[in-house]
Structure formats: structure tokens, C-alpha cells
Scaffold this active site. Structure first.
Site, short mmCIF file in Angstrom:
data_model
loop_
_atom_site.label_atom_id
_atom_site.label_comp_id
_atom_site.label_asym_id
_atom_site.label_seq_id
_atom_site.Cartn_x
_atom_site.Cartn_y
_atom_site.Cartn_z
N ALA A 120 -5.65 -2.74 -15.35
CA ALA A 120 -7.07 -2.55 -15.02
C ALA A 120 -7.22 -1.84 -13.68
CB ALA A 120 -7.79 -3.89 -15.01
N GLY A 121 -6.27 -0.96 -13.36
CA GLY A 121 -6.44 -0.04 -12.24
C GLY A 121 -7.35 1.08 -12.69
N ALA B 184 -6.69 3.97 -14.10
CA ALA B 184 -6.38 4.53 -15.43
C ALA B 184 -6.89 3.59 -16.52
CB ALA B 184 -4.88 4.76 -15.57
N GLY B 185 -6.62 2.29 -16.36
CA GLY B 185 -7.00 1.33 -17.39
C GLY B 185 -8.51 1.18 -17.51
N PHE C 47 -6.08 18.66 2.42
CA PHE C 47 -4.97 17.80 2.02
C PHE C 47 -3.73 18.68 1.84
CE2 PHE C 47 -4.41 13.35 0.41
CZ PHE C 47 -5.37 12.76 1.23
N ASP D 198 6.58 -2.56 -14.91
CA ASP D 198 6.48 -3.32 -16.17
C ASP D 198 6.31 -2.40 -17.39
OD1 ASP D 198 6.17 -5.05 -14.04
OD2 ASP D 198 4.66 -6.31 -15.00
N GLN E 118 8.56 10.05 -5.00
CA GLN E 118 7.93 10.64 -3.82
C GLN E 118 8.11 9.77 -2.58
OE1 GLN E 118 3.39 11.38 -3.39
NE2 GLN E 118 4.40 13.37 -3.45
N HIS F 298 6.50 9.53 0.97
CA HIS F 298 5.32 9.99 1.70
C HIS F 298 5.72 10.21 3.16
CE1 HIS F 298 1.34 9.97 3.52
NE2 HIS F 298 0.79 10.00 2.32
N LEU G 259 1.09 2.50 4.41
CA LEU G 259 0.72 3.91 4.36
C LEU G 259 -0.26 4.28 5.46
CD1 LEU G 259 0.91 6.53 2.57
CD2 LEU G 259 -1.33 5.86 1.74
N GLU H 145 -2.59 10.59 4.22
CA GLU H 145 -2.47 12.03 4.48
C GLU H 145 -3.79 12.58 5.03
OE1 GLU H 145 -0.06 14.15 1.64
OE2 GLU H 145 -1.60 15.69 1.46
N ARG I 297 4.27 17.20 0.26
CA ARG I 297 4.89 15.99 0.81
C ARG I 297 6.40 16.05 0.84
NH1 ARG I 297 0.88 11.40 -1.85
NH2 ARG I 297 -0.79 11.79 -0.37
N HIS J 18 6.65 6.05 -2.02
CA HIS J 18 5.21 5.98 -2.22
C HIS J 18 4.78 6.08 -3.67
CE1 HIS J 18 0.99 6.49 -1.35
NE2 HIS J 18 0.96 7.71 -1.83
N ARG K 267 4.24 15.39 -6.39
CA ARG K 267 2.79 15.28 -6.57
C ARG K 267 2.06 15.68 -5.30
NH1 ARG K 267 -1.04 11.44 -5.10
NH2 ARG K 267 0.39 9.73 -4.62
N LEU L 69 -5.19 10.04 -8.18
CA LEU L 69 -6.44 9.42 -8.63
C LEU L 69 -7.02 10.27 -9.75
CD1 LEU L 69 -8.20 8.16 -5.36
CD2 LEU L 69 -6.63 6.98 -6.90
C1 LIG Z 1 -1.28 2.80 -0.42
C2 LIG Z 1 -1.55 3.86 -1.45
C3 LIG Z 1 -2.50 4.85 -1.19
C4 LIG Z 1 -2.75 5.84 -2.14
N1 LIG Z 1 -3.69 6.81 -1.87
C5 LIG Z 1 -3.97 7.74 -2.80
C6 LIG Z 1 -5.00 8.70 -2.60
O1 LIG Z 1 -5.69 8.70 -1.59
N2 LIG Z 1 -5.22 9.63 -3.55
C7 LIG Z 1 -4.50 9.66 -4.71
O2 LIG Z 1 -4.76 10.52 -5.55
N3 LIG Z 1 -3.53 8.75 -4.95
C8 LIG Z 1 -3.26 7.79 -4.03
N4 LIG Z 1 -2.28 6.86 -4.28
C9 LIG Z 1 -1.66 6.81 -5.61
C10 LIG Z 1 -2.63 6.18 -6.59
O3 LIG Z 1 -3.42 5.23 -5.93
C11 LIG Z 1 -1.92 5.47 -7.74
O4 LIG Z 1 -0.98 6.32 -8.32
C12 LIG Z 1 -2.94 5.08 -8.81
O5 LIG Z 1 -4.00 4.35 -8.24
C13 LIG Z 1 -2.30 4.27 -9.91
O6 LIG Z 1 -3.32 3.80 -10.75
P1 LIG Z 1 -2.99 3.13 -12.15
O7 LIG Z 1 -4.30 2.84 -12.78
O8 LIG Z 1 -2.02 3.95 -12.89
O9 LIG Z 1 -2.22 1.78 -11.78
P2 LIG Z 1 -2.57 0.53 -10.77
O10 LIG Z 1 -3.80 0.74 -9.99
O11 LIG Z 1 -1.32 0.27 -10.07
O12 LIG Z 1 -2.88 -0.62 -11.80
C14 LIG Z 1 -1.89 -1.20 -12.62
C15 LIG Z 1 -2.53 -2.29 -13.45
O13 LIG Z 1 -1.58 -2.76 -14.40
C16 LIG Z 1 -1.60 -4.17 -14.44
N5 LIG Z 1 -0.28 -4.63 -14.89
C17 LIG Z 1 0.94 -4.19 -14.50
N6 LIG Z 1 1.91 -4.85 -15.16
C18 LIG Z 1 1.30 -5.72 -16.00
C19 LIG Z 1 1.76 -6.68 -16.94
N7 LIG Z 1 3.05 -6.92 -17.15
N8 LIG Z 1 0.83 -7.41 -17.60
C20 LIG Z 1 -0.50 -7.22 -17.39
N9 LIG Z 1 -0.98 -6.32 -16.51
C21 LIG Z 1 -0.10 -5.58 -15.83
C22 LIG Z 1 -1.95 -4.57 -13.02
O14 LIG Z 1 -2.50 -5.87 -12.99
C23 LIG Z 1 -2.99 -3.51 -12.66
O15 LIG Z 1 -4.26 -3.88 -13.13
C24 LIG Z 1 -2.03 5.85 -3.35
C25 LIG Z 1 -1.10 4.85 -3.61
C26 LIG Z 1 -0.85 3.89 -2.67
C27 LIG Z 1 0.20 2.86 -2.97
#
Ligand SMILES: Cc1cc2nc3c(=O)[nH]c(=O)nc-3n(C[C@H](O)[C@H](O)[C@H](O)COP(=O)(O)OP(=O)(O)OC[C@H]3O[C@@H](n4cnc5c(N)ncnc54)[C@H](O)[C@@H]3O)c2cc1C
Length: 564
Positions: free
Chosen positions: A11-12, A14-15, A113, A210, A229, A231, A241, A244, A275, A342, A377, A383
Site C-alpha cells: 500500500a505504498g 504503487a499499490g 534534479f 518480500d 543505486q 545515493h 538520506l 538530492e 547519481r 538507496h 535511476r 515516484l
Molecule cells: C528515504 C527515501 C527517499 C526517497 N525520495 C524519493 C524522491 O524524492 N523521489 C523519488 O522519485 N523517489 C524517491 N525515493 C524512492 C521511492 O520513494 C520508492 O522507490 C517508492 O516510494 C517505492 O514505492 P512502492 O509503492 O513501490 O513501495 P513502498 O512504498 O516501499 O511500499 C511497499 C508496500 O508493500 C508492503 N509489503 C511489503 N512486503 C509485504 C508482505 N510480505 N506482506 C504484505 N505487505 C507487504 C508494505 O507494507 C508497503 O505497504 C526515495 C526512497 C527513500 C528510501
């Protein structure tokens, strides 16, 4: 047994974007997350999101910068999709309530950026991920009749039916320890990255590979796993972090001689080269004895050159991080940083609609590899990747659901996963602790699978990972209960991390050239003749990683030498 047309794991950004897209198509949606959705790692994203929305910009320029940033390993058809759809997605976010920063003329402000040929990063101070994640969470509330949330549920495996398609998942309710079988016509993996394979890392404790490993074990190929990557600006001691955005606002990098050393490697873009280039330049300064801070392992990031008022307005989170975690007022003195793990460019191989080769299994976000990032990247493109391909996967899965019946799923796999957990809990307190193994994995990867790599180091890393896999099989847990037993989940996550780390090392050993984030000191040149191709890794029947290749899709931009 819960049944959904589209079941989303994670539920990040993407989800939640996938869930919103599928819900708008009118199908039934389930969304499972091992933490509360707004605690997903996306909440930490700071600097912003790229889109060619300025009148002076063009999505093709964004696409070219992304291709160049990827060191020509990115698939150009997917990059064209991402960059051409970016302006519409950012405007959509604005319309549903994301309070992007505006300039004095009242227009959306765009910051500079790395690797970008013009300012195209939209932002909300340095809390952009948090701002978008909360708005998506609110928007999903509108669809509460069709979207069912399973917060604090941990997915243990994917269900693959007799025809080889994905038919659901097994998950454990973290609050009670109860296991459940979820049937679904489509499953979208949106479970994020693998940063915890490294120590230190900027990634949250939940980024434990996972989904990458669940898909791998279920037979899906992983792609570009060698591309990790580092950073350029993370705090030396704890990996926090420093966005950038700081360099985007004009901050300088200085060595112990006070020199802006980026002039040597990137005379045009300086601190805003891509980067991989900046991290490499920093590591060279450190290795050659021009580092600063404890043991000379750091570099100065000087933010004092940015007007103080602007820093307090646009970089307020890192002002706090500097104070709280390094005791430094970044508006008045330089802060010591170093390259730190990162992001992972690789992941579960998908097409432009998020499909994996397993029918009914999709992946989007950091867990996936489309591949839009190739060897490196660009900042603020992740994002964007999560939102564009999250939405596309959600839409595609919803359309696919209409023509399918709900698969019938047995409880056999649930029993197998429940037994696996019981066996972990029953282990005698004799082997190593989970935390010790995780620590050794992280420091080993950070030593050998980092900015500079060579065959000797990578071979040593592989040996360590193989040994740790054996040790993990008998590692014990202290908590034997059912309520919030994070200990047992930690054991399962360790298994995911070890499998994923092994594929990273195998791919890095395989690629005998230097491209993007992979710099092999024993093969220091990029070699397009032999290595302009993706490395794919499948899990063999013996559980060992098997290597194959796939071509890079080139549409309009032929590979050329990369200069910043
Ligand atoms: C500190 C930091 C700063 C960043 N800043 C930027 C930025 O400014 N701009 C940019 O473009 N990118 C940035 N990034 C990269 C970007 O934030 C991430 O790549 C992106 O948010 C990932 O999103 P996601 O939805 O794929 O996963 P996540 O947001 O990581 O969500 C993963 C989800 O999966 C769930 N999950 C995982 N395993 C399981 C399981 N076994 N069972 C049930 N649920 C599970 C978790 O609970 C969570 O809800 C940053 C990253 C970091 C770490």
C-alpha cells in the site's frame, strides 16, 4: 475465504495508485499491507517527482535524460510511456489534492534534479512522498464499498494454480497470527524494494525484498538485479538520506581540500550529474585520501550556499535530520555525507502494463523492473514510475478480471505456510540469531556489492550469502507467541533478503563490464558489443539462480558516450 477481482500486495504509492485505478473501473479490490499504508516506505520520499510540465519542456527531453541516466540499459518503449504520461499524472495528483509547491507567479514550481537537462521536479517541500501517499489514502476512502483493506497482514506466498497462473496469496494477520487464503483473479505485487539487504541503507526496515523473492520462487524472472543505486548524500553513521533536493537547490560537494571535485568528472552538470557518477566521484575522493569526517570516509555537503530562508522553506525536513541525527545546523555549516545504498533498479520483470510472464501476476513500483531505470535511476523518477505503472497495472488487471471466473483455491498451501511458521517457532535456541545474520548480510553487501566491485569481492560475497542461507535455516526466534510476532516475520523476511541478495551478486558477477551503478574495477569500460542486454535470473528447480539474457529495446536513441 476473501475473494477479489484485483488483489494488491503493498500500500505504498504503487499499490494505492493501482487500487485507485482498479476501483475506478468498478471491480472488487483487496489491498494488503504488512504495515499501516501511510507507513509504507513511499512516505519517506522527499525531493519530488519528475514531469515535463513546463511550457519550455518536452517529454522527449525527459525521456532522453532518462535513457542517458540509465546508461542506455533502460527499455526506451517503457521510458516513452512513463515520460509522456508524466504531465497528466502530476496534474491529476494536483487535482485530487496534492499541494505541490507554487512559485510567486502562482504556477507549479519545478526544482533542478540530477541528470535532468532542465528543472522538471515538482515537489511539496521535502515531504513529497508523504503528501502524495496521504492524498491517495484519502481518495481510496471514497471507494470503501469496493476496496477492502487488510492493514497489518503479512503475505507469506503467492498461490500458483495447476495451469501456472497466479490465483491468490497466503497471508498472516499480524495482530492475531491467524492465516488466511486469499483467492484472486489477478494479483499485483507492489511490495517495494530490497534496501535492507544492505547496511547502512536509506530504506525503511520493511524494505526486505518480500515481493521480489515471492515472485522469483513462484517462477517469475528477475531483471537488472545487479543495478543497485548508491545515493551520493547519506549520513555517514546511520544511512539517513539527505535529499538530492539539496543539490537541486544549489548545495556544493567539497573534499578535504575544500575543492568542488565534481569539476573533474562532470564539468557541466557538477553536483547534478546522475547519481552513479556523483557517488563514484565521491568514493574516488575518499579512496584517494581526500575524504573528511571520521576515518576520512565522508565528503562535505555544503548547504550554506543556499539562502537560509529558502532552505528553511524548501528543505525543512533535512534541517531537522541534520540537527537530530548529526548535531549540525545545515544552514550554518557543512554536513558530512557519503554514498549509501538507496534503491534497486532491478526487480520482477514486467511489460508496460505491469504483466509478468505468470498469467494473473502483475508487479509495479520498486518491486518491479519494467525497465525504465536501466543501469541508474534519475532522482525523482521513482515516484513517477510507481504511479504510472501502478495505474497501468491496476487498469489492465481490472479489464482482465471481467472475462474470468474466480479461481477455486484449496487450503493446502495455507497448511504448508502455517507449518513453515510453526517450524521456525519450534527451532531450538542453538543456531545464530536472525539479527546477527542480517547484520552480516548487510555489511557484506555494502562492502562488496557497492559503488566499486570486482570478481574477487563479488565471489567472496556470494560465499557469505550461501553460508548465511544455511545458517538462516536453523536461526531461532525468541517470541513464540501469535500476537504481533514480528520475530517470526523477521525470520521469513531474512529468507527473502538472502535469496534476493544472491541474485544481485550472481548478476553483478555475470556482467563483465561497467555500466550505470555497476562499476567493475576489473572491467572498467562499458562494452556495448557484448553487454547491451538485460541479465535475467530465474530460480532453477534446484533452487539455484539461473542466468539468461533479454534484449534492450531501443526506439529513438542510439547508445553514445555518457558525459555530464
Ligand atoms: C528515504 C527515501 C527517499 C526517497 N525520495 C524519493 C524522491 O524524492 N523521489 C523519488 O522519485 N523517489 C524517491 N525515493 C524512492 C521511492 O520513494 C520508492 O522507490 C517508492 O516510494 C517505492 O514505492 P512502492 O509503492 O513501490 O513501495 P513502498 O512504498 O516501499 O511500499 C511497499 C508496500 O508493500 C508492503 N509489503 C511489503 N512486503 C509485504 C508482505 N510480505 N506482506 C504484505 N505487505 C507487504 C508494505 O507494507 C508497503 O505497504 C526515495 C526512497 C527513500 C528510501
Amino acid at each position: 475465504m476473501p475473494e477479489h477481482d484485483v488483489l494488491i500486495i503493498g500500500a505504498g504509492l504503487a499499490g494505492q495508485r493501482a487500487a485507485l485505478a482498479a476501483a475506478r473501473e468498478g471491480v472488487s479490490v483487496g489491498i494488503i499491507s504488512k504495515v499501516h499504508p501511510v507507513r509504507s516506505h513511499s512516505v519517506a520520499a522527499a525531493g519530488g517527482i519528475n514531469a515535463a510540465i513546463s511550457v519550455a519542456d518536452d517529454w522527449r527531453s525527459h525521456a532522453y535524460d532518462t535513457v542517458k541516466g540509465s546508461d542506455f540499459l533502460g527499455d526506451q518503449d517503457a521510458i516513452e510511456v512513463m515520460c509522456s504520461e508524466a504531465p497528466g499524472e502530476v496534474m491529476h495528483l494536483e487535482h485530487i489534492g496534492v499541494t505541490f509547491h507554487r512559485n510567486d507567479a502562482g504556477e507549479l514550481d519545478l526544482r533542478a534534479f540530477g541528470g535532468a537537462s532542465m528543472n522538471r521536479t515538482a515537489y511539496v517541500a521535502d515531504i513529497t512522498g508523504q503528501a502524495i501517499l496521504h492524498v491517495l489514502y484519502e481518495q481510496l476512502m471514497k471507494h470503501s464499498s469496493s476496496v477492502e483493506r487488510f492493514e497489518e497482514w503479512f503475505v507469506t506466498s503467492l498461490i500458483i494454480d495447476d495451469d501456472g497462473g497466479c490465483a491468490g496469496v497466503i497471508a498472516r494477520d499480524i495482530r492475531t497470527g491467524r492465516m488466511e487464503t486469499f483467492a484472486a483473479k489477478n494479483v499485483i505485487l507492489a511490495s517495494g524494494g530490497a534496501g535492507q539487504c544492505f547496511k547502512p541503507t536509506t530504506n525503511a526496515l520493511i524494505c526486505t525484498a518480500d515481493g521480489i523473492t515471492q515472485a522469483y520462487r513462484a517462477g517469475a524472472p528477475l531483471m537488472d538485479m545487479e543495478m543497485i543505486q548508491y545515493h551520493p548524500t547519506t549520513l555517514a553513521e546511520n544511512g539517513f538520506l539527505i535529499t538530492e533536493g539539496a543539490r537541486g537547490e544549489g548545495a556544493h560537494l567539497l573534499n578535504s581540500e575544500g575543492e568542488r571535485f565534481m569539476s573533474k568528472m562532470a564539468p557541466n552538470k557538477m553536483e547534478l550529474a546522475s547519481r552513479d557518477v556523483v557517488s563514484r566521484a565521491e568514493q574516488i575522493e575518499i579512496n584517494e585520501g581526500r575524504g573528511v569526517g571520521p576515518d576520512g570516509r565522508g565528503i562535505y555537503l555544503d548547504i550554506t550556499v543556499v539562502p537560509r530562508k529558502r532552505t528553511l522553506e524548501a528543505l525543512r525536513e533535512i534541517v531537522n535530520i541534520g540537527k537530530d541525527f548529526a548535531g549540525v545546523d545545515i544552514t550554518r555549516e557543512p554536513i558530512v555525507i557519503q554514498p549509501g545504498q538507496h534503491y534497486i533498479m532491478g526487480g520482477v520483470k514486467t511489460d508496460k502494463d505491469g504483466r509478468t510472464p505468470i498469467a494473473g501476476l502483475y508487479a509495479a513500483g520498486e518491486v518491479a523492473c519494467v525497465s525504465v531505470h536501466g543501469g541508474n535511476r534519475l532522482g525523482a523518477n521513482s515516484l513517477l514510475d510507481t504511479l504510472i505503472f501502478g495505474r497501468r497495472a491496476g487498469e489492465h488487471a481490472a479489464a482482465r478480471a471481467r472475462s474470468l471466473a474466480m479461481p477455486s483455491v484449496s487450503e493446502a498451501q495455507l497448511r504448508r505456510d502455517a507449518e513453515m511458521i510453526e517450524q521456525i517457532i519450534a527451532r531450538p535456541r542453538a543456531g545464530r540469531r536472525i539479527s546477527e545474520i542480517k547484520e552480516e548480510l548487510g555489511t557484506t553487501m555494502n562492502q562488496h556489492v557497492a559503488v566499486f566491485r570486482d570478481e574477487q569481492g563479488l565471489t567472496a560475497a556470494r560465499e557469505v550469502v550461501v553460508r548465511l542461507k544455511e545458517e538462516a535455516a536453523t536461526a531461532y526466534v525468541d517470541d513464540r507467541g501469535t500476537v504481533f510476532n514480528q520475530d517470526v516475520l523477521g525470520a521469513i523476511e531474512l529468507g527473502y533478503m538472502l535469496d534476493a541478495a544472491e541474485t544481485m551478486v550472481v548478476a553483478a558477477l555475470e556482467r563483465k563490464e561497467s555500466r550505470g551503478a555497476q562499476f567493475r574495477t576489473d572491467f572498467p569500460e562499458r562494452n556495448d558489443a557484448e553487454w547491451l542486454k538485460h541479465i535475467n535470473i530465474n530460480c532453477g528447480e534446484d533452487g539455484e539462480p539461473k542466468v539468461s539474457y533479454s534484449p534492450v529495446t531501443i526506439t529513438q536513441w542510439q547508445p553514445e558516450e555518457r558525459k555530464y
